[in-house]
Enzyme design. Structure first.
Site, PDB file in Angstrom:
ATOM      1  N   HIS A 100       0.838  -1.191   0.000  1.00 53.88           N
ATOM      2  CA  HIS A 100       0.000   0.000   0.000  1.00 53.88           C
ATOM      3  C   HIS A 100       0.880   1.251   0.000  1.00 53.88           C
ATOM      4  O   HIS A 100       2.092   1.168   0.176  1.00 53.88           O
ATOM      5  CB  HIS A 100      -0.913   0.025   1.231  1.00 53.88           C
ATOM      6  CG  HIS A 100      -2.138  -0.816   1.086  1.00 53.88           C
ATOM      7  ND1 HIS A 100      -2.166  -2.145   1.424  1.00 53.88           N
ATOM      8  CD2 HIS A 100      -3.380  -0.526   0.631  1.00 53.88           C
ATOM      9  CE1 HIS A 100      -3.368  -2.638   1.198  1.00 53.88           C
ATOM     10  NE2 HIS A 100      -4.125  -1.671   0.710  1.00 53.88           N
ATOM     11  N   LYS A 132      -0.891   4.633   4.529  1.00 54.99           N
ATOM     12  CA  LYS A 132      -1.729   3.578   5.099  1.00 54.99           C
ATOM     13  C   LYS A 132      -1.400   3.411   6.573  1.00 54.99           C
ATOM     14  O   LYS A 132      -0.255   3.159   6.941  1.00 54.99           O
ATOM     15  CB  LYS A 132      -1.480   2.270   4.343  1.00 54.99           C
ATOM     16  CG  LYS A 132      -2.270   1.070   4.855  1.00 54.99           C
ATOM     17  CD  LYS A 132      -3.733   1.186   4.531  1.00 54.99           C
ATOM     18  CE  LYS A 132      -4.478  -0.097   4.912  1.00 54.99           C
ATOM     19  NZ  LYS A 132      -5.935   0.077   4.837  1.00 54.99           N
TER      20      LYS A 132
END
Length: 228
Positions: free
Chosen positions: A125, A129
């Site tokens: 990600h 995140k």
């Protein structure tokens, strides 16, 4: 996510009656919330539960995409019951990811008798995140462990313990989200991967969920929204 959700909702003819972020929390009042049919909650693990409860207090159904708070799941579900509210949670609202969840479950069932394969996971990600592993990765891990009984739990690191399901988390900008599940043996590998190209899939799924939740009471998930 908020901007992407707003853009899609408005394009579909919905009215955004309230937007809350860190700069205008004073506007997050019961009277303001009551103007909405459904609230979409995408914040962080530290704010999500209070936000959910505040919307339920106002009698507004909640679609929640925040992750990292699920150790308090029963508390939220009990509160929703007390308030006779409507609540939908998904670790991922993307239609493609929810199809991927079903594929993951099916593959795990097929692989269950074949103990020569060891299963592991990787998720990537963007650097903003907040939680690791991602809620999507945890949902995938739960799907694997429901069928691969030798895996007793997941760990967010490399491991040589055969009872642990390894989840490796990487944070690389500008990656919206990539999840892979690999079954490895001395003979071959079997791997499935979902790669998001942008956040539009997550946002459109959240709007779809909000449309589904309008006027509903109880607890729901994306399987019901998508008819799986």
């Amino acid at each position: 996510m908020g901007k992407a959700i707003e853009e899609i909702a408005v394009a579909k003819g919905h009215e955004i009656v309230l937007k809350i972020n860190s700069s205008n929390t004073a506007d997050f009042t019961t009277e303001a919330i009551k103007k909405a049919d459904v609230a979409i909650e995408f914040t962080n693990p530290h704010l999500a539960i209070d936000n959910i409860k505040k919307c339920l207090d106002a009698g507004v159904a909640v679609v929640c995409g925040s992750t990292g708070w699920l150790e308090r799941w029963e508390e939220v579900i009990d509160y929703n019951t007390q308030k006779n509210g409507g609540f939908l949670f998904a670790s991922n609202f993307s239609v493609g990811v929810n199809l991927f969840f079903e594929l993951n479950n099916y593959l795990a069932r097929l692989m269950a008798p074949h103990s020569e394969y060891n299963v592991s996971m990787t998720e990537i990600h963007h650097t903003q995140k907040k939680d690791a592993p991602s809620g999507t990765a945890i949902t995938l891990a739960e799907g694997v462990m429901a069928h691969i009984t030798g895996k007793k739990g997941w760990v967010n690191e490399h491991t040589d313990n055969a009872a642990d399901l390894e989840i490796i988390s990487e944070r690389v900008d500008p990656t919206p989200g990539t999840h892979s599940i690999k079954y490895h043996s001395a003979i071959d590998d079997i791997e499935i991967i979902h790669t998001a190209h942008n956040r539009q899939g997550f946002a459109s799924g959240a709007v779809l969920a909000a449309e589904f939740m309008a006027g509903k009471k109880g607890v729901y998930n994306m399987k019901q929204v998508l008819g799986f």
